[in-house]
Design a protein around this motif. Structure first.
Motif, PDB file in Angstrom:
ATOM      1  N   ILE A 160       0.872  -1.169   0.000  1.00  0.00           N
ATOM      2  CA  ILE A 160       0.000   0.000   0.000  1.00  0.00           C
ATOM      3  C   ILE A 160       0.908   1.217   0.000  1.00  0.00           C
ATOM      4  CG2 ILE A 160      -1.723   1.326   1.291  1.00  0.00           C
ATOM      5  CD1 ILE A 160      -2.608  -1.342   2.585  1.00  0.00           C
ATOM      6  N   THR A 161       0.664   2.156  -0.899  1.00  0.00           N
ATOM      7  CA  THR A 161       1.445   3.393  -0.903  1.00  0.00           C
ATOM      8  C   THR A 161       0.545   4.564  -0.517  1.00  0.00           C
ATOM      9  OG1 THR A 161       1.076   3.568  -3.301  1.00  0.00           O
ATOM     10  CG2 THR A 161       3.179   2.647  -2.565  1.00  0.00           C
ATOM     11  N   ILE A 162       1.064   5.429   0.357  1.00  0.00           N
ATOM     12  CA  ILE A 162       0.347   6.632   0.800  1.00  0.00           C
ATOM     13  C   ILE A 162       1.216   7.828   0.463  1.00  0.00           C
ATOM     14  CG2 ILE A 162      -0.709   7.833   2.745  1.00  0.00           C
ATOM     15  CD1 ILE A 162      -0.889   5.129   4.190  1.00  0.00           C
ATOM     16  N   ASP A 163       0.766   8.648  -0.474  1.00  0.00           N
ATOM     17  CA  ASP A 163       1.572   9.786  -0.897  1.00  0.00           C
ATOM     18  C   ASP A 163       0.676  10.778  -1.633  1.00  0.00           C
ATOM     19  OD1 ASP A 163       4.927  10.024  -1.196  1.00  0.00           O
ATOM     20  OD2 ASP A 163       3.737  11.418  -2.399  1.00  0.00           O
ATOM     21  N   PHE A 164       0.985  12.087  -1.508  1.00  0.00           N
ATOM     22  CA  PHE A 164       0.181  13.083  -2.213  1.00  0.00           C
ATOM     23  C   PHE A 164       0.687  13.367  -3.622  1.00  0.00           C
ATOM     24  CE2 PHE A 164       3.725  15.404  -1.272  1.00  0.00           C
ATOM     25  CZ  PHE A 164       3.743  16.235  -0.161  1.00  0.00           C
ATOM     26  N   ASP A 165       1.792  12.754  -4.007  1.00  0.00           N
ATOM     27  CA  ASP A 165       2.326  12.916  -5.360  1.00  0.00           C
ATOM     28  C   ASP A 165       1.869  11.733  -6.208  1.00  0.00           C
ATOM     29  OD1 ASP A 165       3.738  13.193  -7.683  1.00  0.00           O
ATOM     30  OD2 ASP A 165       5.696  13.458  -6.736  1.00  0.00           O
ATOM     31  N   PRO A 166       1.020  11.959  -7.208  1.00  0.00           N
ATOM     32  CA  PRO A 166       0.523  10.827  -8.000  1.00  0.00           C
ATOM     33  C   PRO A 166       1.625  10.052  -8.703  1.00  0.00           C
ATOM     34  CG  PRO A 166      -0.061  12.920  -9.029  1.00  0.00           C
ATOM     35  CD  PRO A 166       0.447  13.237  -7.666  1.00  0.00           C
ATOM     36  N   LEU A 167       2.742  10.711  -8.989  1.00  0.00           N
ATOM     37  CA  LEU A 167       3.828  10.031  -9.699  1.00  0.00           C
ATOM     38  C   LEU A 167       4.599   9.059  -8.812  1.00  0.00           C
ATOM     39  CD1 LEU A 167       5.235  12.978 -11.850  1.00  0.00           C
ATOM     40  CD2 LEU A 167       3.625  11.188 -12.516  1.00  0.00           C
ATOM     41  N   GLU A 168       4.396   9.125  -7.493  1.00  0.00           N
ATOM     42  CA  GLU A 168       5.086   8.179  -6.607  1.00  0.00           C
ATOM     43  C   GLU A 168       4.433   6.803  -6.604  1.00  0.00           C
ATOM     44  OE1 GLU A 168       7.849   8.240  -5.190  1.00  0.00           O
ATOM     45  OE2 GLU A 168       8.348  10.347  -5.457  1.00  0.00           O
ATOM     46  N   HIS A 169       3.177   6.717  -6.989  1.00  0.00           N
ATOM     47  CA  HIS A 169       2.443   5.450  -6.899  1.00  0.00           C
ATOM     48  C   HIS A 169       2.710   4.607  -8.154  1.00  0.00           C
ATOM     49  CE1 HIS A 169       0.142   6.895  -3.421  1.00  0.00           C
ATOM     50  NE2 HIS A 169       0.132   8.064  -4.035  1.00  0.00           N
ATOM     51  N   GLY A 170       3.892   4.025  -8.201  1.00  0.00           N
ATOM     52  CA  GLY A 170       4.257   3.211  -9.350  1.00  0.00           C
ATOM     53  C   GLY A 170       5.586   3.589  -9.952  1.00  0.00           C
ATOM     54  N   ARG A 171       6.387   4.351  -9.210  1.00  0.00           N
ATOM     55  CA  ARG A 171       7.680   4.790  -9.754  1.00  0.00           C
ATOM     56  C   ARG A 171       8.612   3.605  -9.995  1.00  0.00           C
ATOM     57  NH1 ARG A 171       9.720   9.880  -9.961  1.00  0.00           N
ATOM     58  NH2 ARG A 171       8.257  10.702  -8.421  1.00  0.00           N
ATOM     59  N   THR A 172       8.693   2.675  -9.047  1.00  0.00           N
ATOM     60  CA  THR A 172       9.542   1.493  -9.235  1.00  0.00           C
ATOM     61  C   THR A 172       8.770   0.184  -9.100  1.00  0.00           C
ATOM     62  OG1 THR A 172      10.173   1.553  -6.887  1.00  0.00           O
ATOM     63  CG2 THR A 172      11.630   2.661  -8.440  1.00  0.00           C
ATOM     64  N   PHE A 173       7.547   0.239  -8.616  1.00  0.00           N
ATOM     65  CA  PHE A 173       6.703  -0.960  -8.551  1.00  0.00           C
ATOM     66  C   PHE A 173       5.249  -0.499  -8.541  1.00  0.00           C
ATOM     67  CE2 PHE A 173       7.427   0.388  -4.205  1.00  0.00           C
ATOM     68  CZ  PHE A 173       6.188   0.266  -3.600  1.00  0.00           C
ATOM     69  N   ARG A 174       4.367  -1.366  -9.010  1.00  0.00           N
ATOM     70  CA  ARG A 174       2.947  -1.029  -8.981  1.00  0.00           C
ATOM     71  C   ARG A 174       2.346  -1.539  -7.680  1.00  0.00           C
ATOM     72  NH1 ARG A 174      -1.822  -2.084 -13.476  1.00  0.00           N
ATOM     73  NH2 ARG A 174      -3.567  -1.511 -12.110  1.00  0.00           N
ATOM     74  N   PRO A 175       1.848  -0.621  -6.822  1.00  0.00           N
ATOM     75  CA  PRO A 175       1.326  -1.061  -5.525  1.00  0.00           C
ATOM     76  C   PRO A 175       0.020  -1.828  -5.663  1.00  0.00           C
ATOM     77  CG  PRO A 175       0.919   1.273  -5.832  1.00  0.00           C
ATOM     78  CD  PRO A 175       1.763   0.841  -6.989  1.00  0.00           C
ATOM     79  N   THR A 176      -0.237  -2.686  -4.689  1.00  0.00           N
ATOM     80  CA  THR A 176      -1.527  -3.379  -4.643  1.00  0.00           C
ATOM     81  C   THR A 176      -2.648  -2.366  -4.490  1.00  0.00           C
ATOM     82  OG1 THR A 176      -0.372  -5.189  -3.501  1.00  0.00           O
ATOM     83  CG2 THR A 176      -2.776  -5.273  -3.555  1.00  0.00           C
ATOM     84  N   VAL A 177      -2.460  -1.405  -3.593  1.00  0.00           N
ATOM     85  CA  VAL A 177      -3.429  -0.322  -3.410  1.00  0.00           C
ATOM     86  C   VAL A 177      -2.654   0.987  -3.332  1.00  0.00           C
ATOM     87  CG1 VAL A 177      -5.297   0.618  -2.019  1.00  0.00           C
ATOM     88  CG2 VAL A 177      -4.939  -1.855  -2.091  1.00  0.00           C
ATOM     89  N   ALA A 178      -3.071   1.964  -4.130  1.00  0.00           N
ATOM     90  CA  ALA A 178      -2.447   3.288  -4.113  1.00  0.00           C
ATOM     91  C   ALA A 178      -3.404   4.285  -3.472  1.00  0.00           C
ATOM     92  CB  ALA A 178      -2.106   3.731  -5.536  1.00  0.00           C
ATOM     93  N   LEU A 179      -2.970   4.899  -2.384  1.00  0.00           N
ATOM     94  CA  LEU A 179      -3.786   5.894  -1.693  1.00  0.00           C
ATOM     95  C   LEU A 179      -3.200   7.273  -1.973  1.00  0.00           C
ATOM     96  CD1 LEU A 179      -4.447   4.138   1.753  1.00  0.00           C
ATOM     97  CD2 LEU A 179      -5.850   4.129  -0.325  1.00  0.00           C
ATOM     98  N   LEU A 180      -3.827   7.990  -2.893  1.00  0.00           N
ATOM     99  CA  LEU A 180      -3.362   9.308  -3.308  1.00  0.00           C
ATOM    100  C   LEU A 180      -3.998  10.370  -2.427  1.00  0.00           C
ATOM    101  CD1 LEU A 180      -1.945  11.290  -5.213  1.00  0.00           C
ATOM    102  CD2 LEU A 180      -3.912  11.072  -6.760  1.00  0.00           C
ATOM    103  N   GLY A 181      -3.165  10.991  -1.579  1.00  0.00           N
ATOM    104  CA  GLY A 181      -3.690  12.022  -0.709  1.00  0.00           C
ATOM    105  C   GLY A 181      -2.650  12.466   0.297  1.00  0.00           C
ATOM    106  N   ASP A 182      -2.948  13.517   0.999  1.00  0.00           N
ATOM    107  CA  ASP A 182      -2.095  14.003   2.076  1.00  0.00           C
ATOM    108  C   ASP A 182      -1.885  12.885   3.104  1.00  0.00           C
ATOM    109  OD1 ASP A 182      -0.982  16.260   3.829  1.00  0.00           O
ATOM    110  OD2 ASP A 182      -2.583  15.431   5.077  1.00  0.00           O
TER     111      ASP A 182
END
Length: 591
Positions: free
Chosen positions: A304-326
């Protein structure tokens, strides 16, 4: 004049200090600041590169953009070291940069105008954004834009290049009114939260996990999210580790907190994270070091990735769940969605975590009481840790110092108390960084720096700045006479290379003596039993000090180096190019 306009806008944005070096082209700014010293002050640095480092530390501790100023040409071309640090570490910063007059452009292009070069193109390469101010009328809006960009996701440095003729122009306050955007006084500019559907999916994934782990990066501090992360960590019932920049996201005294995940960090963190079946990356960009040279996450781990930068969710791997937000808002939403506490849901995993932490602590405990001469750095870190108060701040330099601090000075509170230059990892951050930190620490608190002799040599001139402002800074120099990391690298992989020596038998640098010459308290130590008394003197001193300790030149916090040095001499050793291997981009599995 326009220098007053700039100084007034900075003051209204809550900027208390500007760090830099004046020049003829920027004197109007300094004149404007001099009339507002009740709200804003200038700190004179000895090197423009260090102005950015001081502003960086100020920004990390306050959340406000750090502001630095340099003059055109030779001043400007020293700024990128600190700008790149802030850019890669997502630190809000604004550089006010002098420029030749606008109508000198053809002379600059011909290379005959003194100090002129293409500063705009230059700063475009090392900034989040760079602007050349084209007119007096455009300046207020460009200042507002600079603060908005610096604090908005993802934070970073903005270069504002102001020509000499604009700086010196008259300011008619009736014709050119100013206003500020209070949303960009500090980061983050705006907060958002991940969609409820994705939060619910992440919560369901956490409930299915048997060995969950949470990795906290610098984004936890950037979002002021330590309280939210602490509540979530208590509920999770799993392992918690941090990056170097994330140290202090949770207290490392908690039974499930294994320390810093890094090749020079905690052996418990490195070992235990491999056993997790779910890894939650919280405010972490999963860089080379936190990702353990991109071996994490493993192919078996859900993420699970938690980050407010949309480009971080998949930079080196595709997360099972991407949580885009503060980070703060999203962690609070995830905590609420998780419902009942899972603190007792994984007893075997929690027992394994406690076992791993205890084993690592037992090894460290022996190192921290060592009476070896030359001194082992863990002994020094243990003595520093005994003397730190809640409001003190530790500023790390690059190289081995980062590992010694990470592993042997525990974060006892959930707050940003440790500053690491990890955006670039360049030598020379700690001394100027401490100057920025000292402007904002609580009254009576101290700033402690730790640097190797190589790193300390870079910015030793800034000790004069510490002395000028009588800052309560304890600079600890761990001196092994070498560029320690490079020396061991050369020895392990290239055998007989000897290019990292900093001294000879007839020439031993004396950093404590140099400090005394600049008006600081300087103390030299070469025996472990003398460290405590030296630190007591330095901590009690009303002003800056340098404590220089002679250390073992074979000591290293890097676990792979330790293993290599234990191997037989005749064992084949790989070339360093094979050490860092980027694994294939992949999709994380679902539990």
């Amino acid at each position: 004049h326009i220098g007053d306009l700039v100084a007034e806008m900075l003051a209204q944005y809550g900027v208390e200090y500007v760090f830099g070096m004046p020049g003829g082209q920027t004197t109007a700014l300094h004149d404007g600041i001099s009339r507002r010293t009740d709200r804003i002050r200038h700190i004179l640095m000895r090197d423009e590169r260090n102005a950015a480092y001081a502003a960086d530390a100020y920004a990390r501790l306050t959340g406000k953009p750090g502001v630095c100023d340099v003059t055109v040409g030779p001043g400007a071309n020293l700024l990128p070291a600190g700008f790149l640090e802030a850019l890669n570490a997502s630190i809000p910063m604004i550089g006010i940069i002098g420029e030749l007059p606008l109508d000198w452009l053809p002379l600059k292009e011909k290379g005959i105008a003194s100090q002129g070069f293409d500063q705009l193109s230059f700063f475009k390469t090392c900034s989040k954004e760079a602007f050349l101010v084209p007119s007096v009328a455009s300046l207020p809006e460009l200042i507002r834009t600079a603060f908005r960009i610096a604090t908005a996701p993802r934070p970073g440095p903005v270069a504002l290049i102001i020509p000499h003729d604009i700086f010196d122009a008259d300011w008619d306050e009736e014709l050119l009114k100013i206003r500020v955007d209070d949303r960009s006084v500090r980061m983050p500019y705006l907060r958002s939260v991940a969609p409820k559907s994705e939060v619910a999916t992440a919560a369901a994934l956490i409930r299915r996990a048997k060995r969950p782990a949470l990795v906290c990066g610098g984004g936890v501090h950037g979002s002021d999210a330590t309280k939210a992360v602490g509540r979530f960590a208590d509920r999770l019932g799993g392992l918690v580790v941090t990056s170097l920049s994330g140290k202090g996201s949770v207290p490392e005294t908690l039974p499930y907190a294994a320390g810093v995940l890094n090749p020079l960090g905690s052996s418990a963190a490195i070992e235990l994270i491999q056993e997790a079946d779910l890894v939650i990356w919280c405010g972490s960009k999963v860089s080379q070091n936190t990702g353990m040279n991109w071996t994490l996450p493993t192919p078996q781990q859900a993420t699970i990735t938690i980050d407010f930068d949309p480009l971080e969710h998949g930079r080196t791997f595709r997360p099972t769940v991407a949580l885009l937000g503060d980070v703060r808002e999203t962690v609070e939403a995830l905590d609420a969605a998780l419902g009942d506490s899972m603190a007792d849901a994984h007893p075997d995993w929690m027992a394994r975590i406690r076992e791993g932490i205890a084993a690592a602590n037992a090894v460290k405990a022996e190192e921290m009481v060592s009476d070896q001469v030359p001194v082992l750095p863990p002994r020094i870190m243990a003595e520093i840790a005994k003397r730190l108060d809640d409001d003190d701040v530790v500023v790390s330099d690059a190289s081995f110092a980062a590992g010694w601090i990470a592993g042997y000075i525990p974060a006892k509170q959930a707050k940003r108390q440790f500053l690491y230059a990890r955006g670039q990892g360049g030598l020379g951050y700690s001394v100027p960084g401490a100057i920025g930190a000292a402007t904002v620490v609580a009254k009576g608190a101290r700033v402690v720096t730790v640097a190797g002799d190589g790193a300390f040599s870079y910015t030793i001139g800034e000790l004069a700045t510490q002395a000028q402002y009588n800052q309560r800074i304890v600079n600890v120099v761990i001196n092994n006479g070498k560029l320690g990391w490079i020396q061991l690298w050369q020895e392990i992989y290239f055998k007989n290379v000897q290019s990292a020596e900093l001294e000879t038998q007839s020439s031993v640098p004396g950093y404590a003596a140099a400090a005394q010459g600049l008006g600081l308290l300087g103390i030299y130590v070469d025996k472990p039993d003398d460290i405590g008394a030296a630190l007591d003197r330095a901590f009690a001193h009303d002003g800056p000090s340098v404590v220089e300790v002679r250390i073992d030149d074979r000591a290293t916090p890097i676990h792979s180096f330790k293993r290599r040095m234990r191997e037989p001499e005749d064992k084949p050793r790989p070339r360093p190019g094979t050490v860092y291997k980027l694994r294939d981009w992949k999709v994380s599995p679902d539990l």
